[in-house]
Scaffold this active site. Structure first.
Site, PDB file in Angstrom:
ATOM      1  N   CYS A   1       0.789  -1.270   0.446  1.00  0.00           N
ATOM      2  CA  CYS A   1       0.148   0.162  -0.133  1.00  0.00           C
ATOM      3  C   CYS A   1       1.551   1.181   0.042  1.00  0.00           C
ATOM      4  O   CYS A   1       1.397   0.980   1.174  1.00  0.00           O
ATOM      5  CB  CYS A   1      -1.473  -0.265   1.058  1.00  0.00           C
ATOM      6  SG  CYS A   1      -2.026   1.338   1.326  1.00  0.00           S
TER       7      CYS A   1
ATOM      8  N   CYS B   1      -0.466   3.690   2.238  1.00  0.00           N
ATOM      9  CA  CYS B   1      -0.555   3.654   3.735  1.00  0.00           C
ATOM     10  C   CYS B   1       0.812   3.901   4.324  1.00  0.00           C
ATOM     11  O   CYS B   1       1.353   4.789   4.844  1.00  0.00           O
ATOM     12  CB  CYS B   1      -0.771   2.578   3.727  1.00  0.00           C
ATOM     13  SG  CYS B   1      -2.119   1.584   3.442  1.00  0.00           S
ATOM     14  N   ASP B   2       2.417   3.172   3.063  1.00  0.00           N
ATOM     15  CA  ASP B   2       3.738   3.331   3.548  1.00  0.00           C
ATOM     16  C   ASP B   2       4.407   4.541   2.868  1.00  0.00           C
ATOM     17  O   ASP B   2       5.456   4.539   3.088  1.00  0.00           O
ATOM     18  CB  ASP B   2       3.709   1.856   3.491  1.00  0.00           C
ATOM     19  CG  ASP B   2       3.083   0.893   4.370  1.00  0.00           C
ATOM     20  OD1 ASP B   2       2.984   1.911   5.049  1.00  0.00           O
ATOM     21  OD2 ASP B   2       3.081  -0.560   4.287  1.00  0.00           O
TER      22      ASP B   2
HETATM   23  P1  FAD Z   1     -11.002  -6.089   6.588  1.00  0.00           P
HETATM   24  O1  FAD Z   1      -9.832  -5.824   7.122  1.00  0.00           O
HETATM   25  O2  FAD Z   1      -9.916  -6.762   5.932  1.00  0.00           O
HETATM   26  O3  FAD Z   1     -11.906  -7.235   7.625  1.00  0.00           O
HETATM   27  C1  FAD Z   1     -12.064  -8.437   6.702  1.00  0.00           C
HETATM   28  C2  FAD Z   1     -12.436  -8.930   8.616  1.00  0.00           C
HETATM   29  O4  FAD Z   1     -13.737  -9.690   7.708  1.00  0.00           O
HETATM   30  C3  FAD Z   1     -11.017  -9.343   8.654  1.00  0.00           C
HETATM   31  O5  FAD Z   1     -11.171  -9.203   9.962  1.00  0.00           O
HETATM   32  C4  FAD Z   1     -11.323 -11.049   8.492  1.00  0.00           C
HETATM   33  O6  FAD Z   1     -11.695 -11.779   9.104  1.00  0.00           O
HETATM   34  C5  FAD Z   1     -13.005 -11.192   7.865  1.00  0.00           C
HETATM   35  N1  FAD Z   1     -13.966 -12.432   7.713  1.00  0.00           N
HETATM   36  C6  FAD Z   1     -13.276 -12.300   5.891  1.00  0.00           C
HETATM   37  N2  FAD Z   1     -13.827 -13.858   5.923  1.00  0.00           N
HETATM   38  C7  FAD Z   1     -15.047 -14.227   6.425  1.00  0.00           C
HETATM   39  C8  FAD Z   1     -16.333 -14.733   6.971  1.00  0.00           C
HETATM   40  N3  FAD Z   1     -16.532 -15.517   5.765  1.00  0.00           N
HETATM   41  N4  FAD Z   1     -16.292 -14.621   8.126  1.00  0.00           N
HETATM   42  C9  FAD Z   1     -16.231 -14.104   8.836  1.00  0.00           C
HETATM   43  N5  FAD Z   1     -15.175 -13.188   8.388  1.00  0.00           N
HETATM   44  C10 FAD Z   1     -14.367 -12.922   7.534  1.00  0.00           C
HETATM   45  N6  FAD Z   1      -4.785   1.112   5.713  1.00  0.00           N
HETATM   46  C11 FAD Z   1      -5.009   2.585   5.984  1.00  0.00           C
HETATM   47  O7  FAD Z   1      -5.723   3.285   5.860  1.00  0.00           O
HETATM   48  N7  FAD Z   1      -3.200   2.793   6.817  1.00  0.00           N
HETATM   49  C12 FAD Z   1      -2.975   2.503   7.036  1.00  0.00           C
HETATM   50  O8  FAD Z   1      -1.437   2.809   7.461  1.00  0.00           O
HETATM   51  C13 FAD Z   1      -2.550   1.182   6.568  1.00  0.00           C
HETATM   52  N8  FAD Z   1      -1.834  -0.183   6.226  1.00  0.00           N
HETATM   53  C14 FAD Z   1      -1.742  -1.301   6.354  1.00  0.00           C
HETATM   54  C15 FAD Z   1      -0.757  -1.845   6.216  1.00  0.00           C
HETATM   55  C16 FAD Z   1      -0.880  -3.036   5.866  1.00  0.00           C
HETATM   56  C17 FAD Z   1      -0.310  -3.973   6.479  1.00  0.00           C
HETATM   57  C18 FAD Z   1      -2.314  -3.798   5.766  1.00  0.00           C
HETATM   58  C19 FAD Z   1      -2.290  -5.549   5.069  1.00  0.00           C
HETATM   59  C20 FAD Z   1      -3.215  -3.145   5.332  1.00  0.00           C
HETATM   60  C21 FAD Z   1      -3.042  -1.590   5.882  1.00  0.00           C
HETATM   61  N9  FAD Z   1      -4.012  -1.235   5.344  1.00  0.00           N
HETATM   62  C22 FAD Z   1      -3.883   0.525   6.046  1.00  0.00           C
HETATM   63  C23 FAD Z   1      -5.114  -1.396   4.710  1.00  0.00           C
HETATM   64  C24 FAD Z   1      -6.324  -1.107   5.898  1.00  0.00           C
HETATM   65  O9  FAD Z   1      -5.897  -2.229   6.931  1.00  0.00           O
HETATM   66  C25 FAD Z   1      -7.855  -1.281   5.401  1.00  0.00           C
HETATM   67  O10 FAD Z   1      -8.066  -1.087   3.382  1.00  0.00           O
HETATM   68  C26 FAD Z   1      -8.941  -2.094   6.232  1.00  0.00           C
HETATM   69  O11 FAD Z   1      -8.222  -2.779   7.235  1.00  0.00           O
HETATM   70  C27 FAD Z   1     -10.043  -2.712   5.058  1.00  0.00           C
HETATM   71  O12 FAD Z   1     -11.047  -2.796   6.191  1.00  0.00           O
HETATM   72  P2  FAD Z   1     -12.031  -3.924   5.703  1.00  0.00           P
HETATM   73  O13 FAD Z   1     -13.151  -3.803   6.903  1.00  0.00           O
HETATM   74  O14 FAD Z   1     -12.730  -3.370   4.476  1.00  0.00           O
HETATM   75  O15 FAD Z   1     -11.674  -5.361   5.567  1.00  0.00           O
END
Ligand code: FAD
Length: 312
Positions: free
Chosen positions: A134, A137-138
């Site tokens: 990302c 992010c970084d």
């Molecule tokens: P997710 O965070 O992916 O959450 C989805 C959840 O659904 C997960 O917890 C998973 O376990 C759950 N899930 C999936 N399938 C199922 C199922 N079938 N049943 C039950 N549960 C399920 N963003 C920033 O803004 N700033 C940053 O500095 C940043 N740094 C990052 C660093 C890293 C290493 C990573 C990997 C990502 C980073 N991001 C950052 C991106 C950010 O984390 C994501 O954009 C954000 O978390 C997306 O949120 P979400 O809720 O859509 O999905």
């Protein structure tokens, strides 16, 4: 019967839970197969969430208060994997791992997407410690420093352009001799003096120590190795959208998706199936940021509240 089933407990799911419960829905359960928090819990630092400016806090620390806040307002959490979502008649049936079924008036799917790994040596070891997926992010951590980008598609080159405004030099490593990105993107890349294209090459190894990534070794087709020291490494080789829960027993999606498997939503996070909403990284054109995932979750929950009122 749940008022709302939320699937996934990352920033989108937790924010949906907060807005749904504070908005007066009595019976809201978030199904999260692991600990709530989502992908950001893998990060050692978060610097771009407005109002949060604590350098010694990890992504895990950052998300801890989100859960506490949600549970305080009545969101229930079931640590279960959801297998599928189906709509029969007016209501949704959520099938959990093991076969248990739960009924809900509405569903918000927030299962996210996972950046693909390229598979080179050191990628997993230094993921979040110099290897990133990302730029937004970084990228800032490498202000005025050199970075390496792996990938040859539109995302890789768009991210390389973004990084070229922050970093001293951007080395783009691509395994083929031609890039797949759109011609206008390539034209913009060619005009950037600090972007250097390294074709017919792969990342052979990312190496470092306890402090994190120290450099990368790049291998060309002939097997020659070039070493880039003191560089961040950004890997853009695609995303796997976690959309399995939206497939029926025939493998058909229950709502409209685009060619990349992202859920098509409108500005209210409504999908093509009435009562089903999608939020966060799994939806079309998601910026893949915590702040936007949280915003989506809030929008979806407010729509759910209106939908339930209209149906009553
Ligand atoms: P997710 O965070 O992916 O959450 C989805 C959840 O659904 C997960 O917890 C998973 O376990 C759950 N899930 C999936 N399938 C199922 C199922 N079938 N049943 C039950 N549960 C399920 N963003 C920033 O803004 N700033 C940053 O500095 C940043 N740094 C990052 C660093 C890293 C290493 C990573 C990997 C990502 C980073 N991001 C950052 C991106 C950010 O984390 C994501 O954009 C954000 O978390 C997306 O949120 P979400 O809720 O859509 O999905």
């Amino acid at each position: 019967m749940l008022d709302c089933a939320i699937i996934g407990g990352g920033p989108a799911g937790l924010t949906a839970g907060l807005y749904a419960t504070r908005g007066g829905l009595q019976n809201v359960t978030m199904f999260e197969m692991g600990l709530p928090g989502g992908q950001i819990t893998q990060s050692s630092e978060i610097e771009n969430y407005p109002g949060f400016f604590e350098h010694d806090k990890t992504g895990m620390d950052f998300m801890d208060t989100w859960q506490k806040q949600c549970f305080h307002f009545g969101l229930k959490h079931e640590m279960k994997k959801v297998e599928s979502v189906a709509k029969t008649g007016e209501y949704f049936t959520i099938t959990l791992e093991g076969g248990e079924k739960v009924e809900a008036k509405t569903t918000i799917v927030c299962t996210g997407s996972v950046p693909k790994r390229a598979g080179f040596k050191g990628e997993d070891e230094f993921f979040g410690k110099g290897v990133s997926t990302c730029a937004t992010c970084d990228g800032f951590f490498y202000k005025d420093k050199p970075v390496t980008v792996l990938g040859g598609g539109d995302t890789a080159l768009e991210e390389a352009l973004y990084l070229s405004n922050i970093c001293s030099d951007v080395y783009v490593v691509h395994r083929r001799d031609e890039f797949r990105a759109a011609p206008p993107t390539l034209e913009r890349i060619e005009k950037k003096e600090n972007i250097h294209l390294i074709t017919n090459s792969v990342i052979d190894e990312a190496y470092g120590d306890a402090m994190g990534l120290q450099g990368v070794r790049i291998k060309d087709k002939e097997g020659n190795i070039t070493e880039l020291k003191n560089t961040g490494l950004f890997v853009f080789v695609g995303h796997d959208v976690r959309n399995d829960v939206l497939q029926d027993e025939n493998g058909e999606f229950i709502c409209k998706m685009n060619d990349w498997g992202q859920v098509i939503v409108d500005l209210s996070m409504k999908t093509s199936l009435e009562g089903l909403f999608a939020a966060g990284d799994m939806r079309i054109e998601a910026p893949k940021q915590v702040v936007s995932a949280a915003g989506d979750g809030a929008v979806a929950a407010l729509q759910v509240i209106s939908y339930i009122q209209e149906q009553a």
